[in-house]
Design a protein around this motif. Sequence first.
Motif, short mmCIF file in Angstrom:
data_model
loop_
_atom_site.label_atom_id
_atom_site.label_comp_id
_atom_site.label_asym_id
_atom_site.label_seq_id
_atom_site.Cartn_x
_atom_site.Cartn_y
_atom_site.Cartn_z
N ALA A 160 20.18 33.14 70.02
CA ALA A 160 20.49 33.21 68.59
C ALA A 160 21.92 32.72 68.38
O ALA A 160 22.83 33.11 69.11
CB ALA A 160 20.34 34.64 68.07
N SER B 244 25.63 31.19 61.94
CA SER B 244 26.44 30.33 61.09
C SER B 244 26.48 30.96 59.70
O SER B 244 25.44 31.04 59.03
CB SER B 244 25.86 28.91 61.01
N THR C 152 23.59 33.47 58.33
CA THR C 152 22.26 33.15 58.84
C THR C 152 22.31 32.96 60.35
O THR C 152 23.26 32.36 60.88
CB THR C 152 21.71 31.88 58.17
N ALA C 153 21.28 33.46 61.04
CA ALA C 153 21.15 33.27 62.48
C ALA C 153 19.99 32.33 62.75
O ALA C 153 18.90 32.49 62.19
CB ALA C 153 20.92 34.59 63.20
N ALA C 154 20.22 31.33 63.60
CA ALA C 154 19.16 30.44 64.05
C ALA C 154 18.65 30.94 65.40
O ALA C 154 19.42 31.02 66.36
CB ALA C 154 19.67 29.01 64.16
N ARG D 195 15.95 30.65 68.60
CA ARG D 195 15.11 29.68 69.30
C ARG D 195 14.59 30.30 70.59
O ARG D 195 15.22 31.19 71.16
CB ARG D 195 15.90 28.40 69.62
N SER E 86 11.10 28.40 66.62
CA SER E 86 12.41 28.68 66.05
C SER E 86 12.21 29.40 64.72
O SER E 86 11.15 29.33 64.11
CB SER E 86 13.21 27.38 65.85
N SER F 238 14.76 31.31 61.25
CA SER F 238 16.06 31.62 60.65
C SER F 238 16.03 33.04 60.11
O SER F 238 15.06 33.45 59.46
CB SER F 238 16.38 30.64 59.52
N PRO G 208 18.11 35.28 57.57
CA PRO G 208 19.15 35.20 56.55
C PRO G 208 19.74 36.58 56.24
O PRO G 208 19.26 37.62 56.71
CB PRO G 208 18.40 34.65 55.34
N ARG H 42 27.12 39.07 63.82
CA ARG H 42 27.82 38.23 62.85
C ARG H 42 29.27 38.70 62.81
O ARG H 42 29.57 39.82 62.42
CB ARG H 42 27.21 38.34 61.46
#
Length: 615
Positions: A432, A435, A438-440, A442, A477, A479, A481, A511
Motif C-alpha cells: 500500500a 498519496s 488515498t491509499a493505492a 496492489r 489493485s 484505492s 479513500p 497516513r
Amino acid sequence: MALVAIGGVAVVTLALTGAVSPTSGLSFSPSGHWVVNPGLGLVLHVNGASRSVDAKAAVPGLAPGDSVVQGDSSGYVVGPSQATQFGKSDLAVTGSTPLPVTGEHPVLLETDGGPYLVFRDAGSVVRLGDTMTVVPAGGKLGDPVAAKDGTVWVNRVDTGSVCDLPKAADQLACPAAAPPGHAGALTLVGEKPVFVDTTAGTFSAVGPGGLEPAVALGVDVPPGARVAGSDAQGRVAIFDPSANRLHLVDTAALTRDRPGVPPITVDVPPGDYATPAATGDTVALLDKHGRTLRTYGADGRGRAVTPIPAEPGDPRLSKGEDQRLYIDGDAGKHVVVVDPDGSAADVPVVADPPKQAPPVAPPPVTPTPPPPSPSSGRPDPPRPPAPPKPASTRPAAPPSRTTPPAPPAPPASPPVVAAPATPPGVPGGLSASVSGSTAAVRWSAAAPNGAAVTAYHVSWARSDGSGAGSLDTAGRSASIPGLVAGATYRVQVAAQNSAGRGAAASTTFTRAAPKPSIKISRGTRPQGDERDCDQPEDTPSCAWMHVVLTGFQPDTSYHVQPNASNSGYDNPGLTKSTDENGSMTLNAFYYYGVGNTVWVTVGSVSSNRLVWRAS
C-alpha cells in the motif's frame, strides 16, 4: 525426555502404517514442526533432526494460510476463526473450538504449559488445551517471547507496560514499564527478559521491581527497528529496515560481569525482511519477497544464503521448541530447516516416500533338446515306435525351436480424476502506498487451486477498529479513500473462486500526519458588533485576525492564544476543536494597533509574525 520423544515418533509412525494400535493419552515432548498441506488434506510432521516427514494426520477443512501449533499431546490447526485439535498419539481429530478473535493471524508460541496464540492487534493471549483460556491484555501488544519455563512475556504498545503470564496463570502481571511514549521490543537473553528501548537506544533487564538500569546499545536504531526474540550467544540481533543493516549488540553489560564490546553491524542487500530470529550462535534473516534466507554467525560473518522454494503467499519463519528454525508457506509443500549451527536444508513435504517398482522377472524359456550325438561306431539304442501321424495333404514342416511366450501386457492405468477445487491461495506481494488522503493497494495473483479466481475482497479499518470499509474487484489493485491523517490502517485482501473465499493477506500502512502549522493574515472588519471597533480612530485599522490551523490532531480541543508586540494588548484567547482532518479556521481577535506585530500560538506551535497595517 529424548527417549520419550523418540518413542513418540516411533508410535505415530507405526500408527500410520498399521503395525500397532494407536496409543491414546500418551504425552509427547514437542519436537519438530507440523505443516499444513491443503492440497493433500493433511497436516504433516517434519522431523528437524532427520529432516524428513515422519507422521501425518488427515484434518478436514484445511485452507491455505492455516498453521499448526503443538503442545505435549495435541496439535492445533489454527485457521481464521477456529482451532481444530488432533491427537499426536492417535492422529485423530478430537474437535474444533471457535477462536475469540477473528480476522487476525496470531503469533504462535510453543512452550511448556502451552501452546499459546497471541493476538497482537486485539490484545489477547490464548492458551490452548482441553479447555481454552483467554487472557486479555487491555491494549495492542508487541511481539511476544516465551521462556523455557512456560512464561510468556508481552509488552503493551500504548502504555509501555511489560507483562508476564506464568505457566497455568489466568491473568497477566505487569512488573515493569517503559518510559511513556517510548517504542521498543522484548527479547530473551538466556532466559532473562530484556526490553530493548529503540527510542532511547538502550536496553534494560526486566526485574521483579521494574526495569533495571538501562545500558546503551552503542548504535542508533529507529523506533521501528525489529528485534530478535532471543540472543545468539549473548548478542541480540536488531534489524534496521530503513538502512538494511543488521546490528549484533553485546549484552554482557546486563549481567554486570564485564562491559559490553562494541556492536557488530552488517550491511545486507535490499529486501523485505521479517523480524530476525536466533538459534544457537546463528541469526537468520528472511527476505519474504526475495524468498531468500540469509544466516550469520554471532560474529557477524555470513554463513549461508538459502533459496526458499516458491509457493503462494509469503514464507513464514518460526522457532520450534527444539530450538530449530522452520520456514514454510501457505501450500505446505516445502519446509526449510535451520539448525543451531546455521546449516539449512529444504525438506520436500510428501504424503509418502517414493517407492521403487519391484524388479520384473524375465519370461520363462522352453529348453531345447540337445542335438543327437555323433556316431561312435556303435549302433544307436532302439527307440520306441512313433505314434501314427494323422493324414495330411501338406508336407510336414521342419522342426523348429519353441518361441518364448510374450510378456504379459502391463495393467491399464486407472483413470485420472481431477481433484476437487478448493478456495484460492493467499494473494502475494500485498503493498500500500499513500498519496494525500488515498491509499493505492496492489497485490499479485492468488493460486486458483482448481477453479478460476473470480474476485478479490478488500477490507480495511483503522488500528482502533474505526473507519472500516470493504470492496470487491476483479483486478489486482484498489484505492482506499478518506484516510485520516496520522492514523494507521490494516488492509486485508482475500481471493474468491467457486469453492469459496481463501485466506487473506494483510499489511498495515499509515497516513503521515503533517507537521502542525498556524498561518495568520488580516481579516475583515467585524460586522454588527461595534463594541469591538467602536472608536473613530479604530476605523479602518480595526479588523479580525484570520487564523488557519492545519496538521493538528483531528477532533481535538486546542487553546488558541493571540499575541501582540505592544505591552498593553491583553486577550484571553479561545478554545475550539479541530475538524476530522485536524484543521481549524477562525476570524477572531480584533486588532487595530497599526505598526505593531501580531502572532498566534497553540501550545508550542507559533504562527507567522504579521505587522499590522491600516487597511
